[in-house]
Design a protein around this motif. Structure first.
Motif, PDB file in Angstrom:
ATOM      1  N   HIS A 337       0.835  -1.197   0.000  1.00  0.00           N
ATOM      2  CA  HIS A 337       0.000   0.000   0.000  1.00  0.00           C
ATOM      3  C   HIS A 337       0.879   1.260   0.000  1.00  0.00           C
ATOM      4  O   HIS A 337       1.899   1.308   0.685  1.00  0.00           O
ATOM      5  N   ASP A 340       2.304   2.575   3.254  1.00  0.00           N
ATOM      6  CA  ASP A 340       3.413   1.800   3.816  1.00  0.00           C
ATOM      7  C   ASP A 340       4.706   2.141   3.083  1.00  0.00           C
ATOM      8  O   ASP A 340       5.758   2.275   3.698  1.00  0.00           O
ATOM      9  N   ILE A 344       8.145   3.806   4.813  1.00  0.00           N
ATOM     10  CA  ILE A 344       9.468   3.183   4.727  1.00  0.00           C
ATOM     11  C   ILE A 344      10.452   4.134   4.029  1.00  0.00           C
ATOM     12  O   ILE A 344      11.594   4.288   4.452  1.00  0.00           O
ATOM     13  N   LYS A 394      14.552  -1.103  -0.563  1.00  0.00           N
ATOM     14  CA  LYS A 394      14.413  -1.430   0.859  1.00  0.00           C
ATOM     15  C   LYS A 394      12.951  -1.807   1.170  1.00  0.00           C
ATOM     16  O   LYS A 394      12.679  -2.773   1.877  1.00  0.00           O
ATOM     17  N   VAL A 398      11.460  -5.257   2.882  1.00  0.00           N
ATOM     18  CA  VAL A 398      10.640  -5.361   4.099  1.00  0.00           C
ATOM     19  C   VAL A 398       9.405  -6.214   3.820  1.00  0.00           C
ATOM     20  O   VAL A 398       8.979  -7.017   4.653  1.00  0.00           O
ATOM     21  N   PHE A 399       8.834  -6.057   2.636  1.00  0.00           N
ATOM     22  CA  PHE A 399       7.559  -6.705   2.351  1.00  0.00           C
ATOM     23  C   PHE A 399       7.667  -8.048   1.631  1.00  0.00           C
ATOM     24  O   PHE A 399       6.710  -8.804   1.578  1.00  0.00           O
ATOM     25  N   LYS A 401       8.852 -11.009   2.026  1.00  0.00           N
ATOM     26  CA  LYS A 401       8.501 -12.275   2.640  1.00  0.00           C
ATOM     27  C   LYS A 401       6.993 -12.430   2.805  1.00  0.00           C
ATOM     28  O   LYS A 401       6.481 -13.536   2.935  1.00  0.00           O
ATOM     29  N   TRP A 402       6.272 -11.290   2.795  1.00  0.00           N
ATOM     30  CA  TRP A 402       4.824 -11.344   3.042  1.00  0.00           C
ATOM     31  C   TRP A 402       4.000 -11.252   1.783  1.00  0.00           C
ATOM     32  O   TRP A 402       2.782 -11.264   1.831  1.00  0.00           O
ATOM     33  N   LYS A 404       2.108 -12.138  -1.505  1.00  0.00           N
ATOM     34  CA  LYS A 404       1.410 -13.388  -1.857  1.00  0.00           C
ATOM     35  C   LYS A 404       1.417 -13.568  -3.353  1.00  0.00           C
ATOM     36  O   LYS A 404       1.446 -12.618  -4.081  1.00  0.00           O
TER      37      LYS A 404
END
Lengths: 404, 142
Positions: A337, A340, A344, A394, A398-399, A401-402, A404
């Motif tokens: 989003h 977010d 960052i 960067k 951060v995102f 691994k999450w 989908k």
């Protein structure tokens, strides 16, 4: 002068990568000093006092108006009205022109990419006066297209509202052609130049715009000073917007006659400091030269675009043809989003805008909730773009691994 | 740990992408819509009461990771609670977000919602974390 030299004049930029000039620009030391000098040497209430200092304040205020009129090549200085910002300028037009001239069955035509400030006031006029509100839409690159323009600008359209540069997509609109067509059907054209006047040479006579508005704070000037340009004959016919001191000629118990344009539209004590700051900002831009201003931004835009398009996790919106694209880039980090992303980036001291950019109808039309927006100005360097790219990487990390 | 890492923790990220609380509840549900106009976060909470008890709670909508995670965490926490317990937990949560003092006993009651404590490190994002909880307050008092 290059953008590295220019950056030195902006002390606030020493530790940050500021990529939100589409929202407001930073101010060079020359503008800040001009305001300081005004308060140390020239401050009084213009048009009020019979003493030397008040005359001085009046003179510098009038000089600022002259400078603005020359900057956009108005025929006459008194075609320039000072307001608080572009939004107030647009409200002035909607109330004083729209409410009194738009009738039931008339059409007001806007582009779908208008900022809320050139949309909501017209919606209000249409609701109150029973007029129709229609839109010129964009293709998937965010460009207006001729077929739709021709189909929409027809007899019955009384006002066309068009932004010269989209604050979301950076699209440069064919304002001159739109004005020409609108005049053929007897409509007046209101140009929102908030994102163009700071960045390119704008000539109101060449455009033949009936009204044109912009904000000082998006072009190095302080907050709280805006401009309304209007053709003299139109301004003369307009009724006042705000009433009170200074905008009058004679006041009787039951009747009032009004001052001449532009004073008729400047009720109450004005933001002289803002006008002085705007005047200094114009000096600063003229010193660089608007052609060079535009060239510098084109270089940064080109560099930023080439870097962004190499990132496979980024979607960039807006025209691909950079000759139709000003220094505003809307993009998304896929799956993240914009808020977010902005947080960052902020942790790397990179300032970008995220959200709907006061243009909800455009985003809805394009099927987007919100975007990230990086917007550039003369003080931005290639290093700023590199910092943006590094911070986007960067964000991705951060995102990652999450996702989908 | 920088300010961003203190907020985008595993627990927040897990909840932000979790979908088990994200659906409609159908007939009999009472709804409340919450919206942050400045940023576009937009959620609708749905509740099914069993007397004074929150029998079921779910949400739909869109927004940033913080708003989505906060909503999901809140739903986990409040499902099965009474009206009074829920209002008390909301009150504790909002005080925590505002960095007001809360007791250890109160902190323990918040369970996973404690993960949002560091949101005040990102002042621009406090509203995202608060949205679901303010919306829930309105829904309960509806």
């Amino acid at each position: 002068m290059n953008n590295y030299d220019i950056k030195k004049d902006f002390h606030i930029l020493k530790d940050i990568t500021y990529l939100d000039s589409g929202a407001t620009t930073q101010k060079p030391v020359q503008v800040i000093n001009a305001i300081k000098n005004y308060y140390e040497n020239n401050n009084a209430n213009p048009h009020r006092g019979a003493y030397k200092l008040s005359i001085k304040a009046t003179d510098v205020y009038d000089e600022a108006r002259k400078k603005v009129s020359q900057f956009i090549n108005a025929r006459q200085t008194n075609e320039i009205v000072f307001t608080r910002n572009a939004t107030e300028s647009l409200n002035l037009i909607a109330y004083s022109y729209g409410m009194n001239n738009i009738k039931k069955g008339d059409t007001i035509l806007l582009s779908i990419m208008e900022h809320h400030s050139n949309l909501v006031p017209w919606q209000n006029v249409c609701k109150k006066n029973g007029a129709k509100l229609e839109y010129m839409y964009v293709n998937n690159e965010g460009l207006l297209y001729e077929e739709d323009i021709c189909k929409k600008i027809v007899p019955g359209v009384k006002v066309v509202g068009i932004t010269q540069v989209s604050n979301v997509l950076g699209t440069i609109n064919p304002v001159k052609e739109i004005v020409k067509r609108a005049h053929q059907v007897g409509a007046i054209v209101v140009v929102d130049a908030s994102q163009s006047v700071p960045h390119m040479k704008v000539n109101v006579q060449d455009l033949d715009a009936d009204f044109l508005v912009f904000s000082g704070h998006k072009m190095l000037a302080p907050l709280g000073i805006g401009v309304l340009y209007g053709k003299r004959e139109l301004l003369n016919k307009l009724s006042p917007f705000l009433f009170g001191g200074d905008m009058i000629e004679y006041v009787y118990e039951q009747e009032t006659t009004y001052a001449e344009v532009p004073t008729k539209f400047e009720a109450g004590t004005q933001n002289v400091e803002g006008a002085i700051g705007l005047s200094a900002a114009i000096d600063y831009l003229n010193n660089i030269g608007m052609n060079d201003v535009q060239k510098m931004e084109e270089e940064i835009l080109e560099y930023a675009m080439s870097k962004l398009l190499k990132l496979d996790f980024i979607t960039v919106y807006g025209p691909k043809d950079l000759s139709k694209h000003a220094g505003v880039i809307s993009f998304n980090v896929n799956g993240v989003h914009p808020h977010d992303v902005a947080s960052i980036l902020d942790s790397n001291n990179v300032c970008i805008r995220s959200g709907n950019h006061c243009a909800q109808p455009l985003l809805r039309y394009m099927g987007l909730d919100s975007t990230c927006r990086a917007s550039f100005y003369i003080y931005n360097t290639k290093e700023d773009v590199d910092k943006l790219i590094e911070s986007l990487n960067k964000t991705r990390k951060v995102f990652e691994k999450w996702m989908k | 740990m920088d300010e961003v890492e203190s907020v985008y923790t595993d627990i927040i990220m897990e909840h932000s992408t979790a979908t088990y609380n994200k659906h409609e509840l159908g007939n009999g549900a009472v709804k409340e819509h919450g919206h942050n106009p400045s940023c576009g976060d937009d959620i609708t909470l749905e509740i099914i009461w069993n007397g004074d008890l929150i029998e079921d709670l779910a949400f739909t909508g869109s927004g940033c990771a913080i708003s989505q995670a906060s909503t999901s965490i809140m739903i986990d926490l409040l499902k099965g609670k009474t009206k009074e317990e829920a209002l008390n937990l909301i009150n504790i949560f909002l005080r925590m977000i505002k960095r007001e003092d809360i007791t250890e006993e109160e902190t323990a009651k918040l369970e996973d919602a404690i993960a949002l404590k560091n949101i005040s490190n990102l002042p621009a994002r406090v509203k995202c974390a608060e949205l679901a909880w303010y919306t829930m307050e309105k829904l309960i008092e509806k």
